[in-house]
Scaffold this motif. Structure first.
Motif, PDB file in Angstrom:
ATOM      1  N   HIS A 178      77.722  82.178 217.762  1.00 36.68           N
ATOM      2  CA  HIS A 178      77.814  83.143 216.661  1.00 36.68           C
ATOM      3  C   HIS A 178      79.258  83.223 216.202  1.00 36.68           C
ATOM      4  CE1 HIS A 178      76.980  86.715 214.239  1.00 36.68           C
ATOM      5  NE2 HIS A 178      78.118  87.213 214.711  1.00 36.68           N
ATOM      6  N   ASN A 179      79.451  83.104 214.892  1.00 39.17           N
ATOM      7  CA  ASN A 179      80.785  83.209 214.300  1.00 39.17           C
ATOM      8  C   ASN A 179      80.909  84.492 213.488  1.00 39.17           C
ATOM      9  OD1 ASN A 179      81.751  80.736 215.249  1.00 39.17           O
ATOM     10  ND2 ASN A 179      80.948  79.615 213.498  1.00 39.17           N
ATOM     11  N   SER A 180      81.988  85.212 213.716  1.00 38.17           N
ATOM     12  CA  SER A 180      82.325  86.370 212.894  1.00 38.17           C
ATOM     13  C   SER A 180      83.801  86.264 212.549  1.00 38.17           C
ATOM     14  CB  SER A 180      82.039  87.671 213.646  1.00 38.17           C
ATOM     15  OG  SER A 180      82.449  88.793 212.876  1.00 38.17           O
ATOM     16  N   TYR A 181      84.080  85.878 211.293  1.00 39.96           N
ATOM     17  CA  TYR A 181      85.462  85.729 210.827  1.00 39.96           C
ATOM     18  C   TYR A 181      85.678  86.674 209.646  1.00 39.96           C
ATOM     19  CZ  TYR A 181      85.137  81.299 213.361  1.00 39.96           C
ATOM     20  OH  TYR A 181      84.949  80.347 214.322  1.00 39.96           O
ATOM     21  N   ASN A 182      86.734  87.461 209.724  1.00 40.85           N
ATOM     22  CA  ASN A 182      87.073  88.383 208.639  1.00 40.85           C
ATOM     23  C   ASN A 182      88.568  88.259 208.345  1.00 40.85           C
ATOM     24  OD1 ASN A 182      84.474  90.101 208.314  1.00 40.85           O
ATOM     25  ND2 ASN A 182      84.846  90.096 210.524  1.00 40.85           N
ATOM     26  N   PHE A 183      88.877  87.814 207.128  1.00 41.24           N
ATOM     27  CA  PHE A 183      90.254  87.657 206.675  1.00 41.24           C
ATOM     28  C   PHE A 183      90.464  88.548 205.453  1.00 41.24           C
ATOM     29  CE2 PHE A 183      89.269  83.770 208.898  1.00 41.24           C
ATOM     30  CZ  PHE A 183      90.426  83.474 209.611  1.00 41.24           C
ATOM     31  N   ASP A 184      91.416  89.442 205.530  1.00 38.89           N
ATOM     32  CA  ASP A 184      91.768  90.330 204.422  1.00 38.89           C
ATOM     33  C   ASP A 184      93.146  89.916 203.899  1.00 38.89           C
ATOM     34  OD1 ASP A 184      92.322  92.318 202.632  1.00 38.89           O
ATOM     35  OD2 ASP A 184      92.182  93.971 204.067  1.00 38.89           O
ATOM     36  N   PHE A 185      93.160  89.256 202.725  1.00 44.02           N
ATOM     37  CA  PHE A 185      94.400  88.729 202.158  1.00 44.02           C
ATOM     38  C   PHE A 185      95.049  89.707 201.178  1.00 44.02           C
ATOM     39  CE2 PHE A 185      92.003  84.979 203.422  1.00 44.02           C
ATOM     40  CZ  PHE A 185      92.973  84.206 204.046  1.00 44.02           C
ATOM     41  N   SER A 186      94.577  90.938 201.125  1.00 45.51           N
ATOM     42  CA  SER A 186      95.099  91.879 200.125  1.00 45.51           C
ATOM     43  C   SER A 186      96.561  92.246 200.363  1.00 45.51           C
ATOM     44  CB  SER A 186      94.237  93.150 200.111  1.00 45.51           C
ATOM     45  OG  SER A 186      94.275  93.804 201.370  1.00 45.51           O
ATOM     46  N   SER A 187      97.079  92.033 201.571  1.00 48.85           N
ATOM     47  CA  SER A 187      98.472  92.373 201.850  1.00 48.85           C
ATOM     48  C   SER A 187      99.450  91.267 201.454  1.00 48.85           C
ATOM     49  CB  SER A 187      98.642  92.698 203.337  1.00 48.85           C
ATOM     50  OG  SER A 187      98.327  91.572 204.135  1.00 48.85           O
ATOM     51  N   LEU A 188      98.933  90.120 200.995  1.00 53.90           N
ATOM     52  CA  LEU A 188      99.825  89.042 200.582  1.00 53.90           C
ATOM     53  C   LEU A 188     100.565  89.427 199.301  1.00 53.90           C
ATOM     54  CD1 LEU A 188      97.635  85.838 201.107  1.00 53.90           C
ATOM     55  CD2 LEU A 188      99.431  86.737 202.604  1.00 53.90           C
ATOM     56  N   PRO A 189     101.705  88.812 199.032  1.00 49.80           N
ATOM     57  CA  PRO A 189     102.412  89.072 197.769  1.00 49.80           C
ATOM     58  C   PRO A 189     101.523  88.736 196.575  1.00 49.80           C
ATOM     59  CG  PRO A 189     103.825  87.896 199.307  1.00 49.80           C
ATOM     60  CD  PRO A 189     102.458  87.917 199.920  1.00 49.80           C
ATOM     61  N   PRO A 190     101.696  89.428 195.429  1.00 48.26           N
ATOM     62  CA  PRO A 190     100.823  89.228 194.267  1.00 48.26           C
ATOM     63  C   PRO A 190     100.743  87.783 193.802  1.00 48.26           C
ATOM     64  CG  PRO A 190     102.181  91.182 193.981  1.00 48.26           C
ATOM     65  CD  PRO A 190     102.674  90.509 195.217  1.00 48.26           C
ATOM     66  N   GLU A 191     101.849  87.046 193.835  1.00 46.51           N
ATOM     67  CA  GLU A 191     101.819  85.666 193.360  1.00 46.51           C
ATOM     68  C   GLU A 191     100.975  84.772 194.256  1.00 46.51           C
ATOM     69  OE1 GLU A 191     105.611  86.283 195.802  1.00 46.51           O
ATOM     70  OE2 GLU A 191     104.429  87.367 194.279  1.00 46.51           O
ATOM     71  N   MET A 192     100.793  85.155 195.522  1.00 47.49           N
ATOM     72  CA  MET A 192      99.932  84.400 196.428  1.00 47.49           C
ATOM     73  C   MET A 192      98.479  84.826 196.259  1.00 47.49           C
ATOM     74  SD  MET A 192     102.447  84.424 199.793  1.00 47.49           S
ATOM     75  CE  MET A 192     101.400  83.374 200.799  1.00 47.49           C
ATOM     76  N   ARG A 193      98.241  86.121 196.125  1.00 48.37           N
ATOM     77  CA  ARG A 193      96.866  86.613 195.936  1.00 48.37           C
ATOM     78  C   ARG A 193      96.238  86.028 194.675  1.00 48.37           C
ATOM     79  NH1 ARG A 193      98.878  92.005 196.827  1.00 48.37           N
ATOM     80  NH2 ARG A 193      98.348  92.437 194.635  1.00 48.37           N
ATOM     81  N   ASP A 194      97.019  85.844 193.614  1.00 48.59           N
ATOM     82  CA  ASP A 194      96.478  85.366 192.341  1.00 48.59           C
ATOM     83  C   ASP A 194      95.939  83.951 192.430  1.00 48.59           C
ATOM     84  OD1 ASP A 194      97.118  87.781 191.236  1.00 48.59           O
ATOM     85  OD2 ASP A 194      98.982  87.099 190.301  1.00 48.59           O
ATOM     86  N   ARG A 195      96.327  83.215 193.461  1.00 43.09           N
ATOM     87  CA  ARG A 195      95.847  81.838 193.599  1.00 43.09           C
ATOM     88  C   ARG A 195      94.548  81.747 194.400  1.00 43.09           C
ATOM     89  NH1 ARG A 195      99.758  77.006 194.637  1.00 43.09           N
ATOM     90  NH2 ARG A 195      97.776  76.090 193.981  1.00 43.09           N
ATOM     91  N   LEU A 196      94.096  82.838 195.001  1.00 45.31           N
ATOM     92  CA  LEU A 196      92.876  82.817 195.801  1.00 45.31           C
ATOM     93  C   LEU A 196      91.649  82.657 194.903  1.00 45.31           C
ATOM     94  CD1 LEU A 196      93.743  85.689 198.312  1.00 45.31           C
ATOM     95  CD2 LEU A 196      93.921  83.219 198.679  1.00 45.31           C
ATOM     96  N   PRO A 197      90.550  82.104 195.423  1.00 49.37           N
ATOM     97  CA  PRO A 197      89.345  81.887 194.610  1.00 49.37           C
ATOM     98  C   PRO A 197      88.800  83.173 194.013  1.00 49.37           C
ATOM     99  CG  PRO A 197      89.205  80.665 196.678  1.00 49.37           C
ATOM    100  CD  PRO A 197      90.410  81.542 196.792  1.00 49.37           C
ATOM    101  N   GLU A 198      88.205  83.074 192.825  1.00 46.31           N
ATOM    102  CA  GLU A 198      87.672  84.246 192.133  1.00 46.31           C
ATOM    103  C   GLU A 198      86.533  84.899 192.899  1.00 46.31           C
ATOM    104  OE1 GLU A 198      86.532  83.102 188.244  1.00 46.31           O
ATOM    105  OE2 GLU A 198      88.585  82.674 187.556  1.00 46.31           O
ATOM    106  N   GLU A 199      85.737  84.093 193.611  1.00 48.12           N
ATOM    107  CA  GLU A 199      84.590  84.658 194.324  1.00 48.12           C
ATOM    108  C   GLU A 199      84.991  85.423 195.583  1.00 48.12           C
ATOM    109  OE1 GLU A 199      84.623  80.142 195.217  1.00 48.12           O
ATOM    110  OE2 GLU A 199      85.005  81.502 193.536  1.00 48.12           O
ATOM    111  N   TRP A 200      86.256  85.411 195.955  1.00 50.16           N
ATOM    112  CA  TRP A 200      86.709  86.200 197.093  1.00 50.16           C
ATOM    113  C   TRP A 200      86.966  87.631 196.623  1.00 50.16           C
ATOM    114  CZ3 TRP A 200      90.525  83.301 200.829  1.00 50.16           C
ATOM    115  CH2 TRP A 200      89.916  82.126 201.286  1.00 50.16           C
ATOM    116  N   ASN A 201      85.937  88.431 196.627  1.00 49.83           N
ATOM    117  CA  ASN A 201      86.048  89.820 196.170  1.00 49.83           C
ATOM    118  C   ASN A 201      87.052  90.587 197.032  1.00 49.83           C
ATOM    119  OD1 ASN A 201      84.076  89.429 194.194  1.00 49.83           O
ATOM    120  ND2 ASN A 201      82.426  89.844 195.663  1.00 49.83           N
ATOM    121  N   ASN A 202      87.920  91.323 196.363  1.00 48.09           N
ATOM    122  CA  ASN A 202      88.951  92.114 197.048  1.00 48.09           C
ATOM    123  C   ASN A 202      89.835  91.252 197.948  1.00 48.09           C
ATOM    124  OD1 ASN A 202      87.971  94.583 195.924  1.00 48.09           O
ATOM    125  ND2 ASN A 202      86.340  94.591 197.488  1.00 48.09           N
ATOM    126  N   TYR A 203      89.990  89.984 197.578  1.00 46.56           N
ATOM    127  CA  TYR A 203      90.864  89.046 198.281  1.00 46.56           C
ATOM    128  C   TYR A 203      90.471  88.912 199.754  1.00 46.56           C
ATOM    129  CZ  TYR A 203      93.590  90.264 194.147  1.00 46.56           C
ATOM    130  OH  TYR A 203      93.992  90.516 192.872  1.00 46.56           O
TER     131      TYR A 203
END
Length: 309
Positions: A178-203
């Motif tokens: 069983h895999n449970s992976y949770n990554f919250d990228f919202s704390s990254l700098p804005p210029e890095m967050r803007d490059r994340l995929p659109e389907e990643w809701n709330n980064y």
């Protein structure tokens, strides 16, 4: 003892020209374990993200009697600025000539570092602390050896037999994890967050899946003289992944993992020592993105076999 001797005779029918018993009931070991976790994302628009944990090291001892082992480990890496992750990793294994069983439970909710972010070929090297992680992997493997009379995995990885002549074996079985992976990228700098995929809701990137797989592999022991042994085991794990993965529109997809282990063993009468390295990797993939998680571990030990009765 009667139950153990019956089980030993049924499951441990070796060819004495290739494998020998140790003729002892006890052994004591001093050991050290080190491990590191790696997380690798290949995303749309040629975005590459690599994260890793700090190496963690524990040291301790164990005492074995027949098939029963008790031991104690303490986290020594925290005294040298490393992470306090001793209770985040648990492994259990049972091995005989005919079959083997492995159970593992790995949990990481500590800090990791973003070491690369950007284009795959020109991604920027960095050491950016990342706290938005919570991962948990739990599973087991059960598999049978096809050349169990002449090959002993215990000789290479558990110090429970002597391999007298070089020999290998194919093996096959089942694997569930069983895999449970949770990554919250919202704390990254804005210029890095803007490059994340659109389907990643709330980064955020999430995986919550069950995996039902077949395990196929091959293992071989090289005997180098009277005292030295090199063992290697390689096993792809392929099957069905069922559950939630960010970016996947279907609940079912292919599960793919790989287990690699290498050992260097020294035996001298009742004394023994060993170095064992393991690399376990899992791939979660669709047409737009790929995520690879890797658990790399290294074990060193020295021990002594003996009888009390």
């Amino acid at each position: 003892m009667d139950v153990y001797r019956w089980g030993d005779k049924f499951f441990n029918g070796y060819d004495s020209l290739y494998v020998s018993r140790t003729y002892t009931n006890f052994n004591v070991r001093l050991k050290s374990d080190s491990w590191i976790d790696l997380y690798n994302f290949d995303l749309p628009d040629d975005l590459h993200i690599l994260m890793r944990s700090e190496p963690a090291t524990s040291a301790g001892f164990s005492l074995s009697y027949l098939a029963l082992t008790v031991g104690y480990d303490m986290n020594i890496s925290r005294y040298f600025g490393g992470p306090n992750r001793l209770r985040k990793r648990f492994n259990f294994g049972f091995n005989c000539s005919l079959l083997a069983f492995d159970y593992y439970n790995i949990h990481n909710d500590g800090d990791v570092y973003v070491t690369r972010f950007g284009d795959e070929r020109n991604s920027e090297r960095m050491r950016l602390p990342f706290k938005g992680i919570n991962t948990h992997t739990q599973g087991f493997d059960v598999y049978l050896f096809f050349n169990q009379k002449r090959y002993s995995m215990s000789a290479a990885f558990n110090f429970g037999r002597y391999q007298l002549r070089s020999q290998g074996s194919f093996f096959a079985g089942i694997s569930y994890f069983h895999n449970s992976y949770n990554f919250d990228f919202s704390s990254l700098p804005p210029e890095m967050r803007d490059r994340l995929p659109e389907e990643w809701n709330n980064y955020a990137y999430h995986v919550n899946s069950d995996n039902y797989c077949f395990k196929l592999g091959y293992a071989y022991n090289w005997v180098l003289g009277r005292h030295w042994l090199i063992g290697i085991s390689e096993s792809p794990v392929l099957g069905l992944q069922k559950g939630l993965v960010t970016g996947n529109s279907r609940p079912n997809s292919m599960a793919l993992s790989n287990r690699l282990a290498i050992s260097f063993v020294w035996n001298n009468k009742r004394w023994f020592a060993g170095l064992i390295g393991r690399a376990d990797q899992g791939l979660i993939y669709n047409k737009k993105q790929a995520f690879v998680n890797s658990d790399l571990s290294f074990n060193a030990c020295v021990g002594y076999r003996f009888n009390l009765w």
